[in-house]
Design an enzyme around this catalytic site. Structure first.
Site, PDB file in Angstrom:
ATOM      1  N   ASP A 154       0.934  -1.203   0.082  1.00 58.82           N
ATOM      2  CA  ASP A 154      -0.092   0.092   0.064  1.00 58.82           C
ATOM      3  C   ASP A 154       0.814   1.110  -0.010  1.00 58.82           C
ATOM      4  OD1 ASP A 154      -2.806   1.511   2.057  1.00 58.82           O
ATOM      5  OD2 ASP A 154      -2.254   1.479  -0.130  1.00 58.82           O
ATOM      6  N   ASN A 159       0.660   7.309   2.898  1.00 58.10           N
ATOM      7  CA  ASN A 159       1.289   6.344   4.089  1.00 58.10           C
ATOM      8  C   ASN A 159       2.730   6.691   4.181  1.00 58.10           C
ATOM      9  OD1 ASN A 159      -0.979   4.917   4.490  1.00 58.10           O
ATOM     10  ND2 ASN A 159      -0.734   3.429   2.695  1.00 58.10           N
TER      11      ASN A 159
END
Ligand SMILES: CCc1cccc(CC)c1NC(=O)n1cc2c(c1)/C(=N\C(=O)c1ccc(N3CCN(C)CC3)cc1)N=N2
Length: 301
Positions: A154, A159
């Site tokens: 991901d 992130n």
């Protein structure tokens, strides 16, 4: 010399009492909570410091009820299991965790530079030097993860965080798994970073992270991902055949690297070592080093 277990034991006891990150049973009472740093889907993160020793950290507070209704409690278990064993300068440390009746608390390394996606939004797009340096740093972090058989799955600006020296730090392992994996979770959020093999639903390997850093490099340089389209179906069909184009200002070196990562066949993608050794990346890292050195010299003068 008689054995003095109680002294040794007390000594250890004192150490764990003084340094809450070591051993002693922790609770939120051991911390002073500062300002909120960010808000996520399942909780918020706060600046914090230990009452004893004033150790600065970030505490992510997750509500058990939300985790259960989101059906992600085992994903959190995996995230904790994985991130707590990763020790790398470009990965946010998960020092420890604890819980009470309603919440789970993750004690994380504090990244004072803030969120990468906000920095990218504010700057519209990064310079080649910044993008190239970030590519080296994320390739190094992922090489470390893959060596430990961890696939992130991901990678995207949301992130990523920025450390005290402006370095990139991977901040979230919520979707990471131990390789090889054909785990198919209902993906939420953007599909812009999905590689062809995850769309077609095949078995996928750590090569999914190679594709994602190709998308990331493009987004760092252009300000939006290469396969972004209004209609989801158009995004899917462009990803499946790796169809994208560059604005004129993206130079040859960056195009060469991105072109070696955004390859449909996962086995043909450039390895992380080759990313770190790529001539464009090494050139940008060297320039970034000189700029930082120059800035330090001027500050000292
Ligand atoms: C709940 C939050 C969340 C959800 C999902 C994924 C992630 C990882 C990115 C996270 N964050 C997370 O886990 N985080 C772990 C963290 C962390 C977030 C963090 N710092 C910050 O979030 C932050 C934000 C803004 C900031 N400033 C903004 C204004 N500037 C002028 C000065 C600097 C400085 C630091 N340090 N460790």
């Amino acid at each position: 010399m008689e054995n003095k277990p109680e002294v040794i034991h007390d000594h250890d006891e004192k150490k764990s009492k003084n340094n809450p990150m070591k051993g002693g049973k922790l609770s939120i009472k051991d911390f002073e909570i500062g300002r909120p740093l960010g808000k996520g889907k399942f909780g918020s993160v706060y600046l914090a410091r230990t009452k004893e020793g004033h150790f600065h950290c970030a505490i992510k507070v997750l509500f058990k009820s939300q985790l259960i209704s989101g059906g992600v409690e085992h994903q959190l278990e995996r995230e904790i299991e994985i991130q707590s064993h990763l020790h790398h300068p470009n990965i946010v440390r998960l020092y420890t965790y604890f819980w009470d009746a309603k919440k789970i608390y993750l004690v994380l390394e504090y990244a004072p530079g803030g969120e990468m996606y906000k920095s990218l939004t504010n700057q519209k797009r990064f310079t080649e030097v910044m993008a190239g340096k970030y590519m080296y740093e994320i390739a190094d972090a992922l090489q470390y993860c893959h060596h430990k058989k961890v696939i992130h799955r991901d990678i995207k600006p949301e992130n990523l965080l920025i450390g005290p020296q402006g370095e990139l730090k991977i901040g979230d392992f919520g979707w990471s798994v131990h390789a090889p994996s054909n785990k198919r979770q209902t993906m939420c959020g953007t599909m812009d970073y999905l590689p062809p093999e995850m769309i077609v639903g095949n078995h996928h390997s750590d090569a999914v992270d190679l594709w994602a850093i190709g998308v990331l490099c493009y987004e760092f340089l252009v300000g939006k991902p290469p396969f972004e389209h209004d209609k989801q179906a158009d995004t899917y069909s462009a990803i499946k055949v790796a169809r994208f184009s560059y604005p004129d200002y993206v130079k040859k070196g960056a195009r060469d690297l991105i072109g070696k990562l955004l390859v449909v066949d996962p086995t043909k993608r450039c390895t992380l070592q080759k990313v770190k050794d790529h001539y464009w990346v090494t050139q940008m890292v060297e320039t970034a080093r000189k700029v930082a050195e120059q800035a330090k010299a001027e500050k000292a003068a």
